[in-house]
Write a protein that holds these residues in place. Structure first.
Motif, short mmCIF file in Angstrom:
data_model
loop_
_atom_site.label_atom_id
_atom_site.label_comp_id
_atom_site.label_asym_id
_atom_site.label_seq_id
_atom_site.Cartn_x
_atom_site.Cartn_y
_atom_site.Cartn_z
N CYS A 77 0.82 -1.22 0.00
CA CYS A 77 0.00 0.00 0.00
C CYS A 77 0.85 1.27 0.00
N MET A 78 1.96 1.32 0.75
CA MET A 78 2.78 2.53 0.75
C MET A 78 3.51 2.71 -0.57
N LEU A 79 3.88 1.60 -1.20
CA LEU A 79 4.47 1.69 -2.53
C LEU A 79 3.47 2.30 -3.52
N ARG A 80 2.22 1.88 -3.43
CA ARG A 80 1.19 2.42 -4.31
C ARG A 80 0.96 3.91 -4.02
N CYS A 81 1.01 4.30 -2.75
CA CYS A 81 0.88 5.72 -2.41
C CYS A 81 2.06 6.51 -2.96
N GLY A 82 3.25 5.92 -2.91
CA GLY A 82 4.40 6.56 -3.52
C GLY A 82 4.21 6.76 -5.01
N GLN A 83 3.63 5.76 -5.67
CA GLN A 83 3.32 5.91 -7.09
C GLN A 83 2.35 7.06 -7.31
N MET A 84 1.37 7.21 -6.41
CA MET A 84 0.37 8.26 -6.60
C MET A 84 0.97 9.65 -6.44
N ILE A 85 1.83 9.85 -5.44
CA ILE A 85 2.40 11.19 -5.26
C ILE A 85 3.34 11.52 -6.42
N LEU A 86 4.05 10.52 -6.93
CA LEU A 86 4.91 10.75 -8.09
C LEU A 86 4.06 10.96 -9.34
N GLY A 87 3.00 10.16 -9.48
CA GLY A 87 2.11 10.33 -10.62
C GLY A 87 1.52 11.72 -10.68
N GLN A 88 1.17 12.29 -9.52
CA GLN A 88 0.65 13.65 -9.49
C GLN A 88 1.69 14.65 -9.98
N ALA A 89 2.94 14.45 -9.57
CA ALA A 89 4.02 15.33 -10.03
C ALA A 89 4.18 15.25 -11.54
N LEU A 90 4.08 14.05 -12.10
CA LEU A 90 4.26 13.88 -13.54
C LEU A 90 3.09 14.47 -14.33
N LEU A 91 1.88 14.36 -13.79
CA LEU A 91 0.73 14.99 -14.45
C LEU A 91 0.93 16.50 -14.50
N CYS A 92 1.36 17.08 -13.37
CA CYS A 92 1.59 18.53 -13.35
C CYS A 92 2.75 18.92 -14.27
N ARG A 93 3.74 18.06 -14.34
CA ARG A 93 4.92 18.36 -15.14
C ARG A 93 4.60 18.39 -16.64
N HIS A 94 3.75 17.44 -17.11
CA HIS A 94 3.48 17.30 -18.54
C HIS A 94 2.15 17.91 -18.98
N LEU A 95 1.13 17.85 -18.11
CA LEU A 95 -0.21 18.26 -18.51
C LEU A 95 -0.72 19.48 -17.76
N GLY A 96 -0.12 19.81 -16.62
CA GLY A 96 -0.56 20.96 -15.84
C GLY A 96 -1.61 20.58 -14.80
N ARG A 97 -1.68 21.38 -13.75
CA ARG A 97 -2.63 21.09 -12.65
C ARG A 97 -4.07 21.18 -13.12
N GLU A 98 -4.35 21.97 -14.14
CA GLU A 98 -5.73 22.17 -14.59
C GLU A 98 -6.26 21.02 -15.43
N TRP A 99 -5.41 20.07 -15.83
CA TRP A 99 -5.85 18.97 -16.69
C TRP A 99 -6.88 18.10 -15.95
N ARG A 100 -7.89 17.63 -16.70
CA ARG A 100 -8.92 16.76 -16.14
C ARG A 100 -9.10 15.53 -17.02
N TRP A 101 -9.32 14.41 -16.37
CA TRP A 101 -9.54 13.14 -17.05
C TRP A 101 -11.02 12.93 -17.30
N ALA A 102 -11.35 12.30 -18.41
CA ALA A 102 -12.73 11.91 -18.71
C ALA A 102 -12.73 10.43 -19.06
N SER A 103 -13.77 9.73 -18.62
CA SER A 103 -13.83 8.28 -18.85
C SER A 103 -13.99 7.95 -20.32
N GLU A 104 -14.47 8.89 -21.10
CA GLU A 104 -14.60 8.70 -22.54
C GLU A 104 -13.85 9.83 -23.25
N GLY A 105 -13.37 9.53 -24.40
CA GLY A 105 -12.64 10.53 -25.16
C GLY A 105 -11.15 10.26 -25.18
#
Length: 406
Positions: A77-105
């Motif tokens: 579980c802590m490894l997965r949480c580590g992935q999440m905090i890093l994943g958030q950094a990578l989303l901000c790095r490449h897509l920006g904090r304002e980016w939003r995901w949609a289940s379709e599209g």
């Protein structure tokens, strides 16, 4: 064994769901630097939460190390949480904090490439396989439970081999963040040749975050001038009490979620890790990795089926007073100006307003400390296991920051 893990999983989910539904409250809600009025902006709030990468337990992936576990249920579980905090950094790095995901599209190519970095396979640079094996260098056997500081040290090591994201991971020591050291690490010349991430079999990675392009039209690795700022993931391991969180730290903890650089907090309860992304009133809002899902089949090539990587229900909540005192704060600074702004916020909103400080922010490297040497990738062309052995002296572990195993 699967029956035992399923029983364990159900017990956790029953507890976690207790505070699941968001209340109809006048209290402001803060999610990773974004403010929401829950009465008028609930749909926007939930869209924000759904857009965070949600990494959970998985089962039926290829055995770690070839003969190890094929599921991380009960220990990862802590490894997965580590992935999440890093994943958030990578989303901000490449897509920006304002980016939003949609289940379709259709999603941007960068988004799918980020996902490939975390797939449950040996040649994805931040996979459960790479993280668990790299943890051996931190004194953790594969299948052993981790604390927040150990996960931060593992991410720090793996990031050295990640050419595409080109992220600087700085983990503070002794409750002290040194501005001079961070700027030295983020502005260091990028002249060395970077081999691909070593896999458990000793072969260079062809997928995930390797220096070689994926088998799809993703953008190529960035080029860097010698003085260019390398985007920063700053992780601050803290202990905010002895057996429980000291109430004097609660308001400061809330302030961190208000900062635009906020990347979340690693923490939880003894042996139960959560990824905290915000708060409402005196309750923390978090994503829970304790949900075992089948490993995603990525052999068909990108884009991968990403539905299971986003939590599409209301986020969980827990009382701040129930938080274990061992945590790790995460912040992402894409530019030097962004980091300078974070330093000013910490000075004005945290350090100057409170008698008992959570950590120290200093300009210069302490004279009584050993000289700071920015971490560099060891020149190894060898197996993953040998890589771990050759680098385990480059980073220190601070077990006193770990969540109590009681």
């Amino acid at each position: 064994m699967e029956a035992v893990l399923a029983k364990y999983e159900n017990q956790i989910n029953v507890f976690s769901d207790y505070l699941e539904e968001l209340p109809d409250s006048d209290e402001p809600v803060w999610i990773l630097g974004e403010y929401y009025n829950i009465k008028t902006e609930k749909s926007r709030l939930l869209s924000d939460v759904r857009s965070r990468l949600w990494f959970t337990y998985r089962k039926k992936f290829s055995p770690i190390g070839g003969t190890g576990p094929s599921s991380d249920a009960g220990w990862g579980c802590m490894l997965r949480c580590g992935q999440m905090i890093l994943g958030q950094a990578l989303l901000c790095r490449h897509l920006g904090r304002e980016w939003r995901w949609a289940s379709e599209g259709e999603q941007p190519a960068e988004y799918h490439r980020i996902l490939h970095c975390f797939l449950d396979k040996k040649d994805s640079c931040y996979s459960i396989h790479q993280m668990a094996q790299m943890g051996v260098g931190e004194g953790k056997s594969v299948g052993e439970w981790y604390g927040p500081n150990t996960v931060a040290q593992v991410l720090k090591k793996l990031a050295l081999f990640d050419e595409w994201n080109s992220l600087a991971v700085y983990v503070s020591m002794d409750n002290t963040v040194v501005i001079e050291d961070i700027k030295k690490q983020c502005l260091q010349a990028d002249r060395e040749s970077r081999p691909s991430l070593p896999s458990a079999s000793g072969e260079s990675s062809e997928q995930g975050c390797s220096t070689r392009p994926l088998a799809c039209p993703f953008s190529q690795p960035h080029t860097h001038s010698p003085a260019r700022w390398k985007p920063l993931l700053l992780v601050i391991p803290l202990r905010m009490g002895i057996n429980s969180i000291n109430p004097v730290y609660i308001q400061a903890l809330k302030e961190f979620f208000k900062m635009p650089q906020s990347c979340g907090v690693l923490g939880g309860k003894p042996n139960l890790a959560y990824y905290f992304i915000g708060f409402i009133g005196d309750e923390l809002i978090y994503l829970d990795p304790h949900n075992t899902q089948p490993a995603v089949d990525s052999e068909s090539g990108p884009p991968v089926d990403d539905q299971s990587y986003h939590c599409q229900r209301s986020p969980h909540r827990m009382k701040i007073t129930n938080l274990d005192p061992s945590v790790a704060l995460g912040f992402f600074c894409k530019s030097e100006e962004d980091f300078d702004s974070w330093c000013n916020l910490v000075q004005q909103e945290i350090l100057k307003k409170r008698n008992l400080r959570m950590f120290e922010l200093v300009e210069k490297h302490p004279s009584h400390w050993p000289p700071f040497v920015p971490p560099t990738k060891p020149e190894v062309q060898t197996t993953g296991a040998e890589f771990i052995e050759s680098t385990d002296q480059l980073f220190e572990s601070e077990e006193e920051f770990e969540i109590l195993n009681v």
